[in-house]
Scaffold this motif. Structure first.
Motif, short mmCIF file in Angstrom:
data_model
loop_
_atom_site.label_atom_id
_atom_site.label_comp_id
_atom_site.label_asym_id
_atom_site.label_seq_id
_atom_site.Cartn_x
_atom_site.Cartn_y
_atom_site.Cartn_z
N LEU A 47 14.22 46.06 41.80
CA LEU A 47 15.14 47.15 41.49
C LEU A 47 15.02 47.60 40.03
O LEU A 47 15.13 48.78 39.72
CB LEU A 47 16.58 46.74 41.80
N THR A 48 14.77 46.65 39.15
CA THR A 48 14.61 46.96 37.73
C THR A 48 13.32 47.76 37.49
O THR A 48 13.29 48.67 36.67
CB THR A 48 14.58 45.67 36.89
N ALA A 49 12.28 47.42 38.24
CA ALA A 49 10.98 48.07 38.05
C ALA A 49 10.86 49.40 38.79
O ALA A 49 9.95 50.17 38.50
CB ALA A 49 9.87 47.14 38.52
N ALA A 50 11.77 49.68 39.72
CA ALA A 50 11.67 50.92 40.51
C ALA A 50 11.80 52.14 39.60
O ALA A 50 12.78 52.27 38.88
CB ALA A 50 12.75 50.94 41.58
N PRO A 51 10.82 53.02 39.64
CA PRO A 51 10.85 54.18 38.75
C PRO A 51 11.88 55.25 39.17
O PRO A 51 12.40 55.95 38.33
CB PRO A 51 9.44 54.73 38.85
N ASP A 52 12.16 55.36 40.45
CA ASP A 52 13.04 56.41 40.94
C ASP A 52 13.87 55.87 42.10
O ASP A 52 13.33 55.47 43.12
CB ASP A 52 12.20 57.61 41.40
N TRP A 53 15.18 55.88 41.94
CA TRP A 53 16.10 55.37 42.97
C TRP A 53 15.86 56.06 44.30
O TRP A 53 15.88 55.42 45.35
CB TRP A 53 17.54 55.58 42.50
N ARG A 54 15.60 57.35 44.28
CA ARG A 54 15.38 58.10 45.53
C ARG A 54 14.11 57.68 46.25
O ARG A 54 13.98 57.92 47.45
CB ARG A 54 15.37 59.59 45.25
N ALA A 55 13.17 57.07 45.55
CA ALA A 55 11.92 56.63 46.17
C ALA A 55 12.07 55.30 46.91
O ALA A 55 11.19 54.91 47.67
CB ALA A 55 10.81 56.52 45.12
N LEU A 56 13.18 54.62 46.68
CA LEU A 56 13.41 53.33 47.34
C LEU A 56 13.82 53.53 48.80
O LEU A 56 14.45 54.53 49.13
CB LEU A 56 14.53 52.57 46.63
N PRO A 57 13.51 52.56 49.66
CA PRO A 57 14.01 52.61 51.04
C PRO A 57 15.54 52.49 51.02
O PRO A 57 16.11 51.94 50.06
CB PRO A 57 13.38 51.39 51.70
N PRO A 58 16.23 52.99 52.04
CA PRO A 58 17.70 52.97 52.06
C PRO A 58 18.32 51.61 51.77
O PRO A 58 19.30 51.52 51.03
CB PRO A 58 18.04 53.44 53.48
N TYR A 59 17.77 50.53 52.32
CA TYR A 59 18.34 49.20 52.07
C TYR A 59 18.32 48.87 50.59
O TYR A 59 19.29 48.37 50.03
CB TYR A 59 17.59 48.13 52.87
N LEU A 60 17.20 49.16 49.93
CA LEU A 60 17.09 48.84 48.50
C LEU A 60 17.96 49.75 47.66
O LEU A 60 18.49 49.33 46.63
CB LEU A 60 15.63 48.91 48.05
N ARG A 61 18.15 50.99 48.09
CA ARG A 61 19.08 51.87 47.38
C ARG A 61 20.48 51.26 47.40
O ARG A 61 21.17 51.21 46.38
CB ARG A 61 19.15 53.24 48.05
N GLU A 62 20.90 50.81 48.59
CA GLU A 62 22.22 50.20 48.71
C GLU A 62 22.32 48.93 47.88
O GLU A 62 23.36 48.66 47.28
CB GLU A 62 22.55 49.93 50.17
N GLN A 63 21.26 48.15 47.81
CA GLN A 63 21.28 46.94 47.00
C GLN A 63 21.40 47.25 45.51
O GLN A 63 22.04 46.53 44.75
CB GLN A 63 20.05 46.07 47.28
N ALA A 64 20.78 48.35 45.08
CA ALA A 64 20.91 48.78 43.68
C ALA A 64 22.35 49.18 43.38
O ALA A 64 22.89 48.84 42.32
CB ALA A 64 19.95 49.93 43.40
N VAL A 65 22.98 49.89 44.32
CA VAL A 65 24.38 50.27 44.15
C VAL A 65 25.25 49.01 44.15
O VAL A 65 26.16 48.87 43.32
CB VAL A 65 24.82 51.25 45.25
N ALA A 66 24.97 48.08 45.05
CA ALA A 66 25.75 46.83 45.13
C ALA A 66 25.67 46.06 43.82
O ALA A 66 26.67 45.52 43.35
CB ALA A 66 25.24 45.97 46.28
#
Length: 77
Positions: free
Chosen positions: A10-29
């Motif tokens: 999650l820290t290395a992800a360049p763009d939140w929108r490029a993440l799969p839905p599960y990982l987006r939710e984990q970033a929000v969590a």
């Protein structure tokens, strides 16, 4: 190890929108937990949906999560 790997991803992800839905939710969590807020599946879906459509989501009456121009997830006042 899973938690550390997830945090690193999650820290290395360049763009939140490029993440799969599960990982987006984990970033929000992760942001909610850092704020001492309640994390539930419904809340994660609602906040992630608002971020995806509007680029911002209200955590409470004073704090919001927002996407920067580069797609990073940030807490705002």
């Amino acid at each position: 190890a899973w938690s550390e790997s997830l945090d690193a991803l999650l820290t290395a992800a360049p763009d939140w929108r490029a993440l799969p839905p599960y990982l987006r939710e984990q970033a929000v969590a992760a942001q909610l937990r850092a704020l001492g807020e309640t994390v539930s599946p419904a809340r994660l879906r609602d906040l992630a949906g608002a971020l995806d459509t509007r680029g911002r989501a209200g955590v409470d009456s004073q704090r919001t999560l927002a996407l920067t121009a580069s797609g990073c997830l940030r807490l705002g006042g």
